[in-house]
Design a protein around this motif. Structure first.
Motif, mmCIF file in Angstrom:
data_model
loop_
_atom_site.group_PDB
_atom_site.id
_atom_site.type_symbol
_atom_site.label_atom_id
_atom_site.label_comp_id
_atom_site.label_asym_id
_atom_site.label_seq_id
_atom_site.Cartn_x
_atom_site.Cartn_y
_atom_site.Cartn_z
ATOM 1 N N ASP A 70 5.144 -7.606 -13.927
ATOM 2 C CA ASP A 70 4.258 -8.642 -13.385
ATOM 3 C C ASP A 70 4.239 -8.637 -11.860
ATOM 4 O OD1 ASP A 70 3.771 -9.423 -15.989
ATOM 5 O OD2 ASP A 70 5.315 -10.976 -15.991
ATOM 6 N N GLU A 71 4.587 -7.516 -11.248
ATOM 7 C CA GLU A 71 4.633 -7.420 -9.784
ATOM 8 C C GLU A 71 3.697 -6.326 -9.299
ATOM 9 O OE1 GLU A 71 7.787 -6.334 -6.167
ATOM 10 O OE2 GLU A 71 8.488 -6.529 -8.236
ATOM 11 N N VAL A 72 2.840 -6.660 -8.333
ATOM 12 C CA VAL A 72 1.955 -5.663 -7.733
ATOM 13 C C VAL A 72 2.779 -4.757 -6.831
ATOM 14 C CG1 VAL A 72 -0.002 -5.298 -6.194
ATOM 15 C CG2 VAL A 72 -0.062 -7.183 -7.830
ATOM 16 N N THR A 73 2.733 -3.448 -7.121
ATOM 17 C CA THR A 73 3.506 -2.491 -6.325
ATOM 18 C C THR A 73 2.660 -1.777 -5.287
ATOM 19 O OG1 THR A 73 3.141 -0.764 -7.994
ATOM 20 C CG2 THR A 73 5.147 -2.111 -8.203
ATOM 21 N N GLY A 74 1.347 -1.856 -5.406
ATOM 22 C CA GLY A 74 0.522 -1.231 -4.391
ATOM 23 C C GLY A 74 -0.939 -1.139 -4.790
ATOM 24 N N THR A 114 0.858 -1.183 0.000
ATOM 25 C CA THR A 114 0.000 0.000 0.000
ATOM 26 C C THR A 114 0.896 1.235 0.000
ATOM 27 O OG1 THR A 114 -0.098 0.045 2.426
ATOM 28 C CG2 THR A 114 -1.842 -1.178 1.279
ATOM 29 N N PRO A 115 0.359 2.390 -0.373
ATOM 30 C CA PRO A 115 1.188 3.602 -0.391
ATOM 31 C C PRO A 115 1.641 4.010 1.007
ATOM 32 C CG PRO A 115 -0.856 3.910 -1.622
ATOM 33 C CD PRO A 115 -1.002 2.651 -0.861
ATOM 34 N N LEU A 136 -12.591 -2.112 -5.281
ATOM 35 C CA LEU A 136 -11.389 -2.575 -5.960
ATOM 36 C C LEU A 136 -11.495 -2.399 -7.473
ATOM 37 C CD1 LEU A 136 -8.713 -3.816 -4.932
ATOM 38 C CD2 LEU A 136 -9.586 -5.998 -5.728
ATOM 39 N N GLN A 137 -11.677 -1.163 -7.898
ATOM 40 C CA GLN A 137 -11.662 -0.883 -9.322
ATOM 41 C C GLN A 137 -10.287 -1.212 -9.897
ATOM 42 O OE1 GLN A 137 -13.129 3.123 -10.218
ATOM 43 N NE2 GLN A 137 -13.973 3.207 -8.145
ATOM 44 N N ILE A 138 -10.267 -1.524 -11.186
ATOM 45 C CA ILE A 138 -9.014 -1.875 -11.838
ATOM 46 C C ILE A 138 -7.997 -0.728 -11.739
ATOM 47 C CG2 ILE A 138 -9.773 -1.093 -14.107
ATOM 48 C CD1 ILE A 138 -8.318 -3.463 -15.313
ATOM 49 N N ALA A 139 -8.494 0.497 -11.621
ATOM 50 C CA ALA A 139 -7.613 1.665 -11.537
ATOM 51 C C ALA A 139 -6.972 1.825 -10.166
ATOM 52 C CB ALA A 139 -8.389 2.938 -11.881
ATOM 53 N N HIS A 140 -7.290 0.960 -9.226
ATOM 54 C CA HIS A 140 -6.748 1.078 -7.873
ATOM 55 C C HIS A 140 -5.575 0.137 -7.604
ATOM 56 C CE1 HIS A 140 -10.811 2.837 -6.290
ATOM 57 N NE2 HIS A 140 -10.053 3.735 -6.878
ATOM 58 N N VAL A 141 -5.235 -0.720 -8.548
ATOM 59 C CA VAL A 141 -4.140 -1.684 -8.357
ATOM 60 C C VAL A 141 -3.013 -1.360 -9.334
ATOM 61 C CG1 VAL A 141 -3.469 -4.112 -8.358
ATOM 62 C CG2 VAL A 141 -5.758 -3.453 -7.587
ATOM 63 N N PHE A 142 -1.821 -1.111 -8.797
ATOM 64 C CA PHE A 142 -0.662 -0.748 -9.608
ATOM 65 C C PHE A 142 0.292 -1.927 -9.721
ATOM 66 C CE2 PHE A 142 -2.455 3.260 -8.717
ATOM 67 C CZ PHE A 142 -1.943 4.183 -9.606
ATOM 68 N N LEU A 143 0.842 -2.104 -10.924
ATOM 69 C CA LEU A 143 1.818 -3.161 -11.174
ATOM 70 C C LEU A 143 3.008 -2.585 -11.930
ATOM 71 C CD1 LEU A 143 -1.244 -4.613 -11.771
ATOM 72 C CD2 LEU A 143 0.261 -6.609 -11.664
ATOM 73 N N ASP A 144 4.164 -3.137 -11.639
ATOM 74 C CA ASP A 144 5.369 -2.840 -12.405
ATOM 75 C C ASP A 144 5.776 -4.141 -13.082
ATOM 76 O OD1 ASP A 144 7.672 -1.918 -13.509
ATOM 77 O OD2 ASP A 144 8.691 -1.439 -11.629
#
Length: 248
Positions: free
Chosen positions: A165-169, A46-47, A155-163
């Protein structure tokens, strides 16, 4: 000067990005309190909270990008979608918070809101009666007892960040709390259900697809009128009304 990027915005709250900082603006202090507490408990990235000065919560920006947005194109490999699924499973398997979240409302509360909204959609001519009736039938599958999980709640798609293939937050936790894990999954793939198989490849087994479809229909039925009132277009390609039409 850094540009201001609108990440998510609607009448109740907004999330902005300015350089390396996310600014969450929310007039409801209780929601900001839930957000900070949920992020401290969540077993997923999470941030970092930088500062709080109501009605603003400042957090560090996350590296990477989202997989897309509702009504827009999506990105990311099947492996990236699976990575998002694995992160959601980790969240849902964690001990749930002591408070109920958006995904943890009672069956009676959901059923009443659904019935009232369906009547308004038809009476006001917003949607055809057959479309509303069919999706109300599909939505009934979601209205059943469920084991409480740690849910994000929006949990909209715009709320999950990836770099890669890794979830960054994961951002925007103001609706988090105890709830139905399948509500989160349905929200994440709303408008992009062609990627549900990739998501579940990382999430794992024990998922009832009828319930996911039920939450998708229920969430879409409840969203149409409020979105119109707030100046959004749920009739745009790939958005809520298309999700409802896909059940016909």
């Amino acid at each position: 000067m850094d540009e201001v990027e609108v990440v998510v915005a609607h009448a109740e709250r907004a999330t902005l990005r300015v350089g390396d900082v996310f600014l969450k603006v929310d007039a409801d202090q209780a929601r900001l309190d839930v957000e900070v507490e949920a992020m401290s408990l969540a077993p997923v990235p999470t941030p970092e909270v930088l500062w709080r000065k109501p009605p603003v919560l400042a957090t560090a920006a996350l590296p990477g990008t989202t997989l897309g947005r509702l009504g827009g194109p999506v990105t990311g490999s099947p492996t990236a979608w699976a990575a998002a699924g694995a992160a959601l499973r980790k969240l849902h398997d964690a001990p749930p918070p002591p408070w109920p979240g958006r995904a943890g409302r009672s069956i009676d509360a959901w059923a009443k809101e659904l019935a009232d909204e369906c009547e308004l959609l038809v009476t006001n001519g917003v949607l055809p009666a057959d479309l509303v009736t069919r999706n109300r039938q599909v939505a009934e599958a979601a209205l059943r007892p469920f084991p409480p999980a740690f849910t994000h709640g929006d949990l909209q798609i715009a709320h999950v960040f990836l770099d890669g293939d890794e979830v960054t937050g994961i951002i925007d936790w103001s609706e988090a709390g105890r709830g139905d894990a399948l509500y989160d999954l349905a929200t994440f793939v709303l408008g992009h259900e062609e990627h549900l198989g990739d998501l579940l490849a990382g999430y794992g087994t024990g998922v009832d697809l009828d319930v996911i479809h039920g939450w998708s229909s229920l969430r879409s039925l409840l969203a149409v009128r409020p979105l119109i009132e707030q100046g959004f277009d749920p009739f745009a390609p790939g958005c809520e009304v298309d999700a409802l039409r896909s059940r016909m």
